[in-house]
Design a protein around this motif. Structure first.
Motif, PDB file in Angstrom:
ATOM      1  N   SER A   1      -1.544   6.079 -41.487  1.00  0.00           N
ATOM      2  CA  SER A   1      -1.086   5.380 -42.684  1.00  0.00           C
ATOM      3  C   SER A   1      -0.187   4.231 -42.261  1.00  0.00           C
ATOM      4  O   SER A   1       0.709   4.401 -41.432  1.00  0.00           O
ATOM      5  N   ALA A   2      -0.419   3.088 -42.855  1.00  0.00           N
ATOM      6  CA  ALA A   2       0.382   1.919 -42.493  1.00  0.00           C
ATOM      7  C   ALA A   2       1.762   1.957 -43.123  1.00  0.00           C
ATOM      8  O   ALA A   2       2.700   1.328 -42.633  1.00  0.00           O
ATOM      9  N   SER A   3       1.905   2.691 -44.235  1.00  0.00           N
ATOM     10  CA  SER A   3       3.166   2.673 -44.982  1.00  0.00           C
ATOM     11  C   SER A   3       4.025   3.911 -44.753  1.00  0.00           C
ATOM     12  O   SER A   3       5.123   3.990 -45.294  1.00  0.00           O
ATOM     13  N   ALA A   4       3.557   4.882 -43.977  1.00  0.00           N
ATOM     14  CA  ALA A   4       4.310   6.131 -43.815  1.00  0.00           C
ATOM     15  C   ALA A   4       4.172   6.642 -42.385  1.00  0.00           C
ATOM     16  O   ALA A   4       3.178   6.393 -41.696  1.00  0.00           O
ATOM     17  N   THR A   5       5.187   7.368 -41.962  1.00  0.00           N
ATOM     18  CA  THR A   5       5.182   8.004 -40.644  1.00  0.00           C
ATOM     19  C   THR A   5       4.324   9.261 -40.685  1.00  0.00           C
ATOM     20  O   THR A   5       4.324  10.001 -41.671  1.00  0.00           O
ATOM     21  N   ARG A   6       3.584   9.527 -39.636  1.00  0.00           N
ATOM     22  CA  ARG A   6       2.759  10.722 -39.584  1.00  0.00           C
ATOM     23  C   ARG A   6       3.618  11.944 -39.274  1.00  0.00           C
ATOM     24  O   ARG A   6       4.560  11.887 -38.481  1.00  0.00           O
ATOM     25  N   VAL A   7       3.279  13.066 -39.881  1.00  0.00           N
ATOM     26  CA  VAL A   7       3.922  14.339 -39.540  1.00  0.00           C
ATOM     27  C   VAL A   7       3.433  14.757 -38.156  1.00  0.00           C
ATOM     28  O   VAL A   7       2.233  14.859 -37.912  1.00  0.00           O
ATOM     29  N   GLN A   8       4.368  14.970 -37.264  1.00  0.00           N
ATOM     30  CA  GLN A   8       4.030  15.288 -35.874  1.00  0.00           C
ATOM     31  C   GLN A   8       4.365  16.722 -35.484  1.00  0.00           C
ATOM     32  O   GLN A   8       3.924  17.189 -34.443  1.00  0.00           O
TER      33      GLN A   8
ATOM     34  N   PRO B   1       8.478   8.888 -47.025  1.00  0.00           N
ATOM     35  CA  PRO B   1       7.515   8.207 -46.144  1.00  0.00           C
ATOM     36  C   PRO B   1       7.860   8.299 -44.655  1.00  0.00           C
ATOM     37  O   PRO B   1       6.974   8.086 -43.826  1.00  0.00           O
ATOM     38  N   ARG B   2       9.105   8.606 -44.316  1.00  0.00           N
ATOM     39  CA  ARG B   2       9.485   8.729 -42.909  1.00  0.00           C
ATOM     40  C   ARG B   2       9.347  10.155 -42.380  1.00  0.00           C
ATOM     41  O   ARG B   2       9.723  10.432 -41.245  1.00  0.00           O
ATOM     42  N   LEU B   3       8.821  11.043 -43.177  1.00  0.00           N
ATOM     43  CA  LEU B   3       8.742  12.455 -42.801  1.00  0.00           C
ATOM     44  C   LEU B   3       7.880  12.641 -41.557  1.00  0.00           C
ATOM     45  O   LEU B   3       6.737  12.181 -41.509  1.00  0.00           O
ATOM     46  N   HIS B   4       8.454  13.315 -40.547  1.00  0.00           N
ATOM     47  CA  HIS B   4       7.670  13.605 -39.342  1.00  0.00           C
ATOM     48  C   HIS B   4       7.744  15.071 -38.925  1.00  0.00           C
ATOM     49  O   HIS B   4       7.124  15.458 -37.929  1.00  0.00           O
ATOM     50  N   ALA B   5       8.482  15.914 -39.684  1.00  0.00           N
ATOM     51  CA  ALA B   5       8.565  17.336 -39.333  1.00  0.00           C
ATOM     52  C   ALA B   5       8.715  18.170 -40.598  1.00  0.00           C
ATOM     53  O   ALA B   5       9.507  17.840 -41.491  1.00  0.00           O
ATOM     54  N   LEU B   6       7.948  19.256 -40.677  1.00  0.00           N
ATOM     55  CA  LEU B   6       8.027  20.215 -41.771  1.00  0.00           C
ATOM     56  C   LEU B   6       8.244  21.604 -41.174  1.00  0.00           C
ATOM     57  O   LEU B   6       7.457  22.040 -40.309  1.00  0.00           O
ATOM     58  N   ASN B   7       9.293  22.285 -41.616  1.00  0.00           N
ATOM     59  CA  ASN B   7       9.615  23.606 -41.092  1.00  0.00           C
ATOM     60  C   ASN B   7       9.690  24.608 -42.238  1.00  0.00           C
ATOM     61  O   ASN B   7      10.365  24.364 -43.244  1.00  0.00           O
TER      62      ASN B   7
END
Length: 474
Positions: free
Chosen positions: A423-430, A395-401
């Motif tokens: 999303s209120a429960s998870a960090t957005r992928v930025q 849920p804390r994921l903010h980067a995908l490589n």
């Protein structure tokens, strides 16, 4: 010319003489033309050098470039000596820049030439720190007499007075040298080195014997790199290490376990050795590394006995592509290692040469602290990648490589949009990075850029024509 010769019959003696004289004249002309060509080529090189951009560089910048080139020195690339022979200006800059001479590459030979070169290195390095590299390049030295003790003593007589400037020592012994040669060289390092920070020891073949090295004081030593050699676990400086790298060699699990038990202060650990044991022996006590922050592994056999409560970055790098079953075992072992370590700090995970299946990604649900996932050389199916659309997974994921990964356009676009949504429960992928990923097109990138919230994208199109699995098969 042929018209002046008779059409039939063998030429007469006078004709043959005339032909020979004509051949001589032509060869003389060819010789003169070649000399002229060589002269013109030299003139062209001089003209090119005269207008070359590097001639505009001030000596300080040129010296910095030379210093960088010197850091990659080895027996066949002795940078300062080679650079000094390019031109008079380069020689002046190289001789005046002490840092260029701070990376001595010392060949352990059977003659005294190495001692003289070492003396030049030391004189021209001034008071700069020294990063020494010892190499054994004489392939005939495969016996007990391969390294003459008198020449080693002469060499270290030049080096020892400068021991307070040693920051790094790198020893590379090739396969033509025997165990006696290794011992003869290592025994020379029996004096204090107060500033030494990095020590590297490797041979081209396995030496199944533990070595006691650096017997005297090395209070600043923080990094150790070993290959086929095995430093003894009784070396007094092991507890003060902060970085340990074991790479490109075969070591039994018992030796690595005993070594890690002593290196209690590690912050960075790379375990890239091959383990001959098929199964992990039972009864090994856990090894607690309470300060470890970075860990790189190539085998899941390490995980059961490692305790890493403060680990923040983990890289799993396989030399060859492994299938979904072993990939699932890797993630399962990782979950168990983090669970028994009571780790809640793991932020970054890198998987290299791992076939990512949907079960593998589903298992990441128990890794809630992950913020960055990086995949390299990983085939990713549409079904498995879509698992990441579930915001309860990491849920804390903010980067995908993704580097050199094979995936479908629709799945990567769908995942990017789903994880970028509010999303209120998870960090957005930025942030997303897509480098050399087969089948990812510009249309997919445009879809990702149309997300609801800002999404930073770095995309380098793939130039490959075959998938990773096909490349590994060939």
């Amino acid at each position: 010319m042929l018209a002046s010769l008779p059409s039939t019959g063998f030429p007469s003696a006078s004709h043959r003489q005339a032909i020979l004289e004509r051949i001589d004249r032509k060869q003389s002309r060819i010789f003169l033309l070649r000399k002229e060509i060589d002269a013109l080529a030299r003139d062209i090189e001089c003209d090119r050098f005269f207008i070359a951009t590097h001639r505009k560089l001030p000596p300080e910048i040129l010296g910095e470039i030379f210093s960088y080139a010197a850091t990659h020195g080895h027996a066949k690339w002795i940078a300062p000596f080679i650079l000094s022979h390019v031109s008079r200006r380069w020689r002046q800059v190289a001789h005046r820049t002490s840092l260029v001479w701070s990376y001595p590459c010392i060949s352990i030979m059977q003659d005294s030439g190495s001692s003289q070169l070492t003396k030049i290195w030391l004189e021209r390095s001034g008071s700069c720190p020294l990063y020494l590299r010892f190499e054994t390049t004489d392939r005939n030295a495969s016996t007990r007499e391969g390294m003459r003790k008198d020449l080693l003593a002469e060499l270290f007589a030049f080096l020892r007075p400068h021991a307070d400037r040693w920051l790094s020592v790198n020893i590379c012994i090739d396969s033509y040298h025997s165990i006696w040669n290794v011992q003869a060289l290592i025994q020379q390092f029996n004096f204090p080195m107060p500033m030494l920070q990095n020590f590297s020891l490797d041979t081209a073949r396995n030496m199944w014997q533990d070595y006691c090295v650096l017997r005297d004081a090395v209070p600043q030593l923080r990094q150790l790199t070993i290959g086929h050699c095995r430093p003894s676990v009784h070396n007094h400086w092991l507890p003060q290490l902060q970085e340990l790298i074991i790479t490109q060699a075969t070591h039994c699990i018992f030796y690595i376990h005993r070594l890690l038990q002593v290196c209690t202060g590690l912050r960075t650990l790379t375990l890239d050795a091959n383990i001959p044991e098929r199964e992990l022996p039972s009864g090994l006590p856990p090894v607690s590394l309470h300060s470890l922050e970075f860990l790189r592994l190539n085998d899941l056999k390490y995980m059961p006995y490692l305790r890493v409560p403060t680990l923040t970055t983990l890289e799993i790098r396989k030399n060859k592509l492994v299938g979904p079953h072993e990939a699932f075992m890797l993630i399962t072992s990782l979950r168990m290692m983090l669970l028994v370590s009571e780790n809640s700090t793991l932020r970054e995970l890198t998987l290299d040469n791992v076939d990512i299946g949907h079960i593998t990604l589903s298992a990441m649900k128990d890794l809630p602290s992950l913020e960055v996932i990086t995949m390299k050389n990983c085939p990713v199916t549409d079904q498995s990648l879509r698992i990441l659309e579930d915001s309860t997974i990491c849920p804390r994921l903010h980067a995908l490589n993704f580097f050199a990964c094979d995936m479908l356009n629709s799945s990567i676009a769908s995942v990017g949009k789903a994880r970028n949504a509010a999303s209120a429960s998870a960090t957005r992928v930025q942030r997303m990075m897509l480098f050399d990923c087969l089948s990812v097109s510009g249309h997919t990138i445009n879809e990702l850029r149309d997300c609801d919230h800002p999404l930073q994208i770095c995309w380098v199109p793939s130039t490959r024509s075959t998938a990773i699995i096909e490349e590994n098969a060939t």
